[in-house]
Enzyme design. Structure first.
Site, mmCIF file in Angstrom:
data_model
loop_
_atom_site.group_PDB
_atom_site.id
_atom_site.type_symbol
_atom_site.label_atom_id
_atom_site.label_comp_id
_atom_site.label_asym_id
_atom_site.label_seq_id
_atom_site.Cartn_x
_atom_site.Cartn_y
_atom_site.Cartn_z
ATOM 1 N N CYS A 166 0.833 -1.203 0.000
ATOM 2 C CA CYS A 166 0.000 0.000 0.000
ATOM 3 C C CYS A 166 0.873 1.261 0.000
ATOM 4 O O CYS A 166 1.502 1.572 -0.994
ATOM 5 C CB CYS A 166 -0.975 -0.044 1.183
ATOM 6 S SG CYS A 166 -2.401 1.052 0.989
ATOM 7 N N HIS A 224 -3.789 -5.605 1.267
ATOM 8 C CA HIS A 224 -3.451 -5.988 2.638
ATOM 9 C C HIS A 224 -4.032 -7.377 2.911
ATOM 10 O O HIS A 224 -5.031 -7.775 2.306
ATOM 11 C CB HIS A 224 -4.060 -5.018 3.646
ATOM 12 C CG HIS A 224 -3.487 -3.648 3.609
ATOM 13 N ND1 HIS A 224 -2.217 -3.357 4.040
ATOM 14 C CD2 HIS A 224 -4.029 -2.462 3.210
ATOM 15 C CE1 HIS A 224 -1.992 -2.054 3.914
ATOM 16 N NE2 HIS A 224 -3.081 -1.490 3.402
#
Length: 488
Positions: free
Chosen positions: A333, A430
């Protein structure tokens, strides 16, 4: 709608174990056949998960799991995600509502009580009992005006309270009795009992302490909970707890720069749980270890300022040296965004509008946007062909030639990027390492033997053990009496 049984756990301070106790009680009550749901009116954490396409704190994700429920945005209607020392994103019922400085939020929070009560009532409609977790401490009377996190909520929803004291940090008698002293009479009366958490040694040695607290407060003692060391196996809620869950004995070292606004750091838990893996969280002032087998750049709540911090620490030089040795780097991310050539914030999403050079190890550029992506993600890992599942929480779009070598294919689109030599990769996903098959295959790519560790199974086993621990040391019957008295 008739009122349902409910119980709120508040603490004498932060980190007294409220989140873990709610999770353990949720699992214990489910095992008793009670349909229970967790609820936290206001949380402050950069460790978030996706529920109903929105965001809630990871602690409530764990509590929902303990209650054997799918998570819901109503379990944490207000989430504060700090972006700086004085400002935070405000997430209301899963959605980004804006960014505020602390003093602004102090006057704004009272306007969020209708949202909080709406979410609480939504859970009441579907479940038999609601376990509510406070935030910080009700003794912070300087924050009482407009409070939605502790007594402000408890009074508005008419929920009874049990107070938790943490004996491990010392001064527990003073902290419990002191809380009684500073609260107004109506709030003292709302507290129906107290419990002591994290006791080490012979519990009977605190019998006189329980009696003294009960005499000085009039509150009912509900038990002393011995220190539950296995809690380190559960996902940490707070960045301060990260070191607790890190395995330092593994032969394969993953170095992780500990960024000031590190986010979604539960990505590290499955890796740290592997017997042959050591996750080294590198503190400010330390170099990234030269012997690291893999550098992992974690998520960030404030990517540009964390990238500036990374460079100021000299970690960019360490990463370049690591790559020159032919060793890999992965970015998740915000860490993925940092690995590119440039990050631009034309709308001032993270502060003043500006652009910054990235680390330059991926031929990509990221432009931050006002629209936030919060969604579950399911696809296929390109390198292995294995299914991957996880979630996305990010602001921004990433493009560039290295995106032609993606990390995964997700629902008809690609995610992430690889460098031409394959040493550097990044992804917005994630949670991918929680899947045993993918995690094993990923680590096998570095020469590690496949382990038989099952991450999700271990988490559920730990929750079962926690539930039994609380059944043994708490008067759960008395806690239920307090909760059910609300509906009488």
């Amino acid at each position: 709608m008739s009122r349902k049984p409910a119980l709120m756990l508040q603490g004498t301070g932060s980190n007294v174990g409220k989140s873990i106790l709610v999770a353990g009680l949720a699992r214990a009550l489910v095992q008793r056949g009670i349909k229970v749901a967790p609820f936290k009116p206001q949380n402050m954490s950069n460790n978030a998960g996706v529920a109903d396409g929105g965001e809630i704190g990871r602690a409530q994700m764990l509590q929902a799991r303990a209650a054997r429920l799918a998570p819901s945005i109503h379990m944490n209607p207000v989430l504060l995600k700090p972006e700086s020392e004085i400002g935070a994103q405000i997430i209301v019922q899963g959605r980004l509502a804006g960014t505020m400085r602390a003093h602004e939020y102090g006057s704004h929070k009272m306007t969020l009580m209708p949202n909080v009560l709406e979410s609480f009532q939504a859970l009441e409609a579907d479940y038999d009992l609601i376990l509510v977790e406070g935030a910080g401490s009700p003794a912070e009377i300087n924050l009482r005006a407009g409070d939605i996190a502790n007594m402000g909520f408890a009074e508005a929803a008419d929920v009874p309270v049990v107070l938790i004291g943490d004996i491990d940090r010392g001064g527990v008698i003073a902290s419990v009795v002191g809380t009684h002293t500073v609260l107004p009479v109506s709030e003292r009366q709302r507290i129906k009992g107290f419990l002591i958490n994290k006791f080490r040694g012979d519990v009977s040695l605190f019998d006189d302490g329980l009696s003294e607290i009960a005499k000085r407060t009039g509150w009912r003692p509900l038990g002393v909970v011995p220190y539950f060391s296995q809690a380190r196996r559960l996902p940490a809620e707070d960045v301060l707890d990260l070191q607790t869950g890190v395995n330092s004995s593994g032969s394969f070292t993953i170095a992780v720069p500990k960024l000031p606004r590190i986010a979604n750091f539960d990505d590290l838990d499955p890796l740290a749980s592997e017997p042959d893996v050591s996750v080294h969280l590198v503190e400010s002032g330390e170099p990234l270890p030269q012997n690291a087998d893999l550098i992992l750049l974690p998520g960030s709540k404030s990517t540009i300022s964390d990238l500036e911090f990374l460079k100021a620490e000299g970690w960019d030089i360490d990463i370049a040296a690591h790559l020159r040795q032919g060793r890999p780097v992965i970015g998740l991310c915000g860490g993925y965004q940092m690995l590119g050539r440039r990050i631009s914030d034309p709308h001032g999403v993270e502060g003043p509008a500006r652009s910054i050079e990235g680390l330059g190890h991926l031929d990509i550029e990221t432009t931050l946007s006002r629209t936030k992506t919060t969604s579950p993600a399911r696809g296929v890992h390109c390198a292995s062909g294995l299914a991957v599942t996880g979630y996305e929480i990010h602001l921004g779009e990433t493009t560039g030639s290295d995106c032609e070598r993606p990390f995964a294919h997700i629902s008809g689109r690609t995610d992430g990027a690889h460098s031409p030599n394959g040493l550097v990769c990044g992804t917005y996903m994630h949670g991918t390492f929680s899947a045993d098959a993918f995690r094993r295959r990923y680590l096998q790519g570095f020469g590690l033997a496949a382990s038989d560790y099952r991450y999700d199974q271990a988490i559920d086993q730990c929750l079962d053990e926690l539930a039994q621990h609380l059944e043994t040391h708490l008067d759960i019957g008395a806690l239920l009496d307090i909760a059910y008295a609300r509906a009488a």
